[in-house]
Design an enzyme around this catalytic site. Structure first.
Site, mmCIF file in Angstrom:
data_model
loop_
_atom_site.group_PDB
_atom_site.id
_atom_site.type_symbol
_atom_site.label_atom_id
_atom_site.label_comp_id
_atom_site.label_asym_id
_atom_site.label_seq_id
_atom_site.Cartn_x
_atom_site.Cartn_y
_atom_site.Cartn_z
ATOM 1 N N ARG A 152 0.882 -1.213 -0.032
ATOM 2 C CA ARG A 152 -0.006 -0.003 0.013
ATOM 3 C C ARG A 152 0.993 1.239 0.048
ATOM 4 N NH1 ARG A 152 -3.395 -3.063 3.693
ATOM 5 N NH2 ARG A 152 -1.571 -3.053 5.177
ATOM 6 N N ILE A 153 1.668 1.489 1.087
ATOM 7 C CA ILE A 153 2.455 2.572 0.919
ATOM 8 C C ILE A 153 3.718 2.921 0.094
ATOM 9 C CG2 ILE A 153 3.882 3.945 3.004
ATOM 10 C CD1 ILE A 153 2.308 2.647 4.993
ATOM 11 N N GLU A 262 11.176 2.184 20.843
ATOM 12 C CA GLU A 262 10.561 3.682 20.814
ATOM 13 C C GLU A 262 9.885 3.981 22.215
ATOM 14 O OE1 GLU A 262 8.067 4.279 17.584
ATOM 15 O OE2 GLU A 262 9.395 3.504 15.921
ATOM 16 N N HIS A 281 8.235 8.792 14.828
ATOM 17 C CA HIS A 281 7.062 8.109 14.331
ATOM 18 C C HIS A 281 5.820 8.858 13.845
ATOM 19 C CE1 HIS A 281 5.797 3.615 14.412
ATOM 20 N NE2 HIS A 281 5.097 4.235 13.484
HETATM 21 P P1 NAD Z 1 1.580 -3.767 3.011
HETATM 22 O O1 NAD Z 1 1.421 -5.005 3.712
HETATM 23 O O2 NAD Z 1 0.516 -2.995 2.098
HETATM 24 O O3 NAD Z 1 2.943 -3.699 2.063
HETATM 25 C C1 NAD Z 1 4.250 -4.447 2.559
HETATM 26 C C2 NAD Z 1 4.901 -4.936 1.376
HETATM 27 O O4 NAD Z 1 6.095 -5.397 1.894
HETATM 28 C C3 NAD Z 1 4.135 -6.201 0.850
HETATM 29 O O5 NAD Z 1 3.969 -5.724 -0.470
HETATM 30 C C4 NAD Z 1 4.886 -7.324 0.878
HETATM 31 O O6 NAD Z 1 4.969 -8.320 -0.223
HETATM 32 C C5 NAD Z 1 6.405 -6.529 1.063
HETATM 33 N N1 NAD Z 1 7.487 -7.541 1.753
HETATM 34 C C6 NAD Z 1 7.175 -8.317 2.856
HETATM 35 N N2 NAD Z 1 8.187 -8.900 3.130
HETATM 36 C C7 NAD Z 1 9.075 -8.449 2.406
HETATM 37 C C8 NAD Z 1 10.571 -8.673 2.344
HETATM 38 N N3 NAD Z 1 11.215 -9.687 3.077
HETATM 39 N N4 NAD Z 1 11.182 -8.175 1.399
HETATM 40 C C9 NAD Z 1 10.749 -7.296 0.583
HETATM 41 N N5 NAD Z 1 9.398 -7.129 0.607
HETATM 42 C C10 NAD Z 1 8.598 -7.597 1.502
HETATM 43 O O7 NAD Z 1 1.849 -2.868 4.206
HETATM 44 P P2 NAD Z 1 1.976 -0.853 3.934
HETATM 45 O O8 NAD Z 1 0.622 -0.557 4.569
HETATM 46 O O9 NAD Z 1 2.283 -0.602 2.940
HETATM 47 O O10 NAD Z 1 2.786 -0.745 5.370
HETATM 48 C C11 NAD Z 1 4.471 -1.033 5.095
HETATM 49 C C12 NAD Z 1 4.981 -0.583 6.508
HETATM 50 O O11 NAD Z 1 4.816 0.800 6.957
HETATM 51 C C13 NAD Z 1 4.820 -1.493 7.715
HETATM 52 O O12 NAD Z 1 5.780 -2.104 8.317
HETATM 53 C C14 NAD Z 1 3.642 -0.590 8.564
HETATM 54 O O13 NAD Z 1 3.918 -0.917 9.833
HETATM 55 C C15 NAD Z 1 4.612 0.852 8.294
HETATM 56 N N6 NAD Z 1 3.889 2.156 8.698
HETATM 57 C C16 NAD Z 1 4.567 3.090 9.288
HETATM 58 C C17 NAD Z 1 3.770 4.223 9.525
HETATM 59 C C18 NAD Z 1 4.802 5.338 10.151
HETATM 60 O O14 NAD Z 1 3.985 5.881 11.125
HETATM 61 N N7 NAD Z 1 5.865 5.545 9.943
HETATM 62 C C19 NAD Z 1 2.636 4.352 9.192
HETATM 63 C C20 NAD Z 1 1.837 3.523 8.510
HETATM 64 C C21 NAD Z 1 2.484 2.114 8.332
#
Ligand code: NAD
Length: 530
Positions: A152-153, A262, A281
């Site tokens: 997603r992100i 954290e 964060h």
């Molecule tokens: P998501 O599940 O939509 O996407 C994660 C992607 O990572 C997936 O496409 C998956 O295939 C891939 N992935 C998994 N294992 C992998 C590996 N070993 N190597 C490469 N790719 C791999 O998740 P998202 O919603 O995009 O979130 C991504 C990250 O951002 C999460 O860790 C989430 O906790 C974090 N996040 C952080 C904040 C913040 O405040 N900084 C806010 C929201 C989410």
């Protein structure tokens, strides 16, 4: 019947609108979840909406006899004892997608700020300096952005990067080629991406495969002109090694929003590292994200209370306890096959077919969810995938799921087959449940094998020439690895062969590299199945 929904943790008021204007819902707000008024309200509440401050424990649940649903306005559910909720029949919801754009925008802000050294320039002007040459930056246009994880992100960051004229490199082994193309990127192996990219941005969950992903060695692959951004999860980057790389000028810059622990420790070496931008964060900290996650989860709580709709719940069992007890060993086998399938997949997964032969007429209704759970847990993280949401998550990722009743075999036991279509070719697994409790892996990509799908499973593909088993055994023995089972299979003499090896204990990564370097071995993969 009417329901009381207790709201706490200063949830965005605008986000509560799905609960408003419904005569069957009464909303009560008590921001201090330790105070007596909150505890008094809790005794009558059917729904509880919270963020991260309130902890839902066994003790809290004991004081909430009417509670049916808990909604977490946000993603992480570390503050909720989900098992205790399940035991008491309380459904738990979160809002996994509401902060996607905010998190992507923060990552992009960090990319820009690191490239133009904005935080350091700001500090310098404030202490009376006017040093323009020290803060010469780099343009993003024409540069290669390496995305590690493009769900997603990462996908939203990709769209923004394209608007900035960047070239996109993607490392995400679980994505289909089609999705990589849709994002406008080129697929790379991780090490190649790190060597090539001018900017690297991490967007993976924290799982067994991503913890320490950017370790000292991988950080050393980055060019001295590269910037690294992590707004995903702390623990993905080795913080000490990053601080050292920055101090020694082996990296142009970095920006972090998340940390292994954290709040960040006062004596963390990151605090004094140069060319490093640190934020506490903040990815989801926007008005819009807070409103959206509150609204998403308020909508889910409303549907659960008024319509009994538990479709997106993190915990509610999809079938009754009696069925789960009867089919338990079969479902466990299904999860193991799913886990093995994703470890063996040579490309992003686009389809899964689950086949079953046996006596349980209702098995095919539940088996696919358990296969998907095994398949998606290593991809999305243990806290994100469960039996209830596995099918929805698969659908969101463009994975189609089908089932097939298999013809009865002459072999004894119940059979589960998993066929996975990936952009690199198919994977097929055949599992058998012998007696009531003896799962076996009996087929792998058309090879007949017979090993327990448990512990550490090593799968080797090799040419069928003399001496391979000896060389593999010697190498494993030298690494102190004990072989529990070794099954060598081949289709024809002198052709391709496959070995399924069950080992005791954990498997060191360097042994896999040594195995892959043996001339007869064409592929080596390892998966932890317990
Ligand atoms: P998501 O599940 O939509 O996407 C994660 C992607 O990572 C997936 O496409 C998956 O295939 C891939 N992935 C998994 N294992 C992998 C590996 N070993 N190597 C490469 N790719 C791999 O998740 P998202 O919603 O995009 O979130 C991504 C990250 O951002 C999460 O860790 C989430 O906790 C974090 N996040 C952080 C904040 C913040 O405040 N900084 C806010 C929201 C989410």
């Amino acid at each position: 019947m009417s329901f009381r929904v207790l709201v706490t943790d200063k949830i965005s008021q605008e986000g509560l609108s799905p609960l408003a204007g419904e005569s069957r819902l009464e909303v009560v707000q008590e921001n201090d979840s330790t105070g007596a008024p909150f505890l008094a309200e809790l005794t009558q509440a059917h729904g509880l909406l919270l963020r991260s401050a309130t902890r839902v424990t066994e003790e809290l649940l004991a004081g909430a006899p009417s509670l049916r649903v808990v909604g977490r306005a946000g993603v992480g559910v570390d503050n909720i004892d989900i098992e205790a909720c399940t035991r008491r029949g309380v459904a738990v919801f979160n809002a996994p997608a509401g902060n996607t754009v905010s998190a992507a925008e923060l990552a992009f802000a960090l990319i820009l700020a690191s490239a133009r050294r904005i935080a350091a320039a700001d500090r310098s002007v404030r202490v009376g300096e006017w040093d323009r040459s020290r803060f010469k930056g780099t343009e993003l246009r024409g540069k290669a952005l390496g995305l590690v994880g493009a769900g997603r992100i990462g996908g939203e960051v990709a769209r923004r990067a394209r608007a900035f004229g960047m070239k996109l490199l993607i490392y995400d082994p679980y994505l289909t080629d089609e999705r990589v193309r849709e994002l406008g990127g080129e697929r790379r192996e991780l090490d190649d991406l790190l060597r090539e990219a001018d900017m690297v941005s991490l967007h993976v969950p924290l799982t067994e495969s991503t913890r320490g992903l950017l370790d000292r060695h991988r950080l050393s692959l980055l060019k001295p002109s590269t910037h690294l951004v992590n707004a995903s999860r702390g623990g993905v980057v080795d913080e000490e090694a990053l601080a050292e790389a920055l101090c020694e000028g082996r990296l142009a810059g970095a920006a972090l929003d998340v940390y292994a622990s954290e709040p960040l420790a006062e004596d963390s070496p990151l605090r004094s590292a140069p060319d490093l931008l640190l934020t506490p964060h903040l990815g989801a900290s926007t008005l819009e994200a807070q409103e959206r996650v509150a609204s998403e989860v308020a909508q889910a709580v409303r549907a659960a209370l008024l319509d009994g709709d538990l479709a997106g719940a993190l915990n509610a069992p999809s079938v009754g306890g009696a069925v789960l007890r009867r089919l338990g060993p079969l479902l466990d086998l299904a999860r193991r096959l799913g886990r093995l399938a994703v470890a063996l997949a040579p490309g992003g997964i686009s389809a899964v077919e689950v086949g079953y032969a046996g006596d349980a007429d209702d098995a095919l209704g539940v088996l696919p969810r358990h296969v998907l759970m095994g398949l998606l847990t290593p991809v999305l993280g243990r806290d994100q995938v469960n039996v209830v949401n596995a099918a929805v998550l698969a659908e969101n990722r463009g994975i189609s799921v089908s089932t097939r009743r298999l013809a009865r075999r002459t072999l004894p036991g119940e059979r589960v087959e998993v066929e996975v279509t990936t952009s690199g070719g198919p994977v097929s697994l055949d599992g058998a449940l012998l007696g009531e409790h003896h799962p076996r892996l009996v087929g792998l990509d058309g090879y007949d094998v017979n090993v327990a799908p448990s512990g550490t499973l090593l799968v080797l593909r090799n040419r069928d020439v003399p001496g391979v088993i000896g060389r593999v055994g010697t190498l494993l023995g030298a690494a102190g690895l004990n072989i529990a089972e070794y099954h060598q299979a081949r289709r024809s003499e002198g052709g391709d062969a496959l070995a399924a090896v069950v080992l005791d204990g954990a498997f060191p990564g360097e042994v896999l590299e040594q195995l892959a370097e043996l001339p007869e071995i064409t592929d080596a993969r390892v998966v932890e199945l317990d």
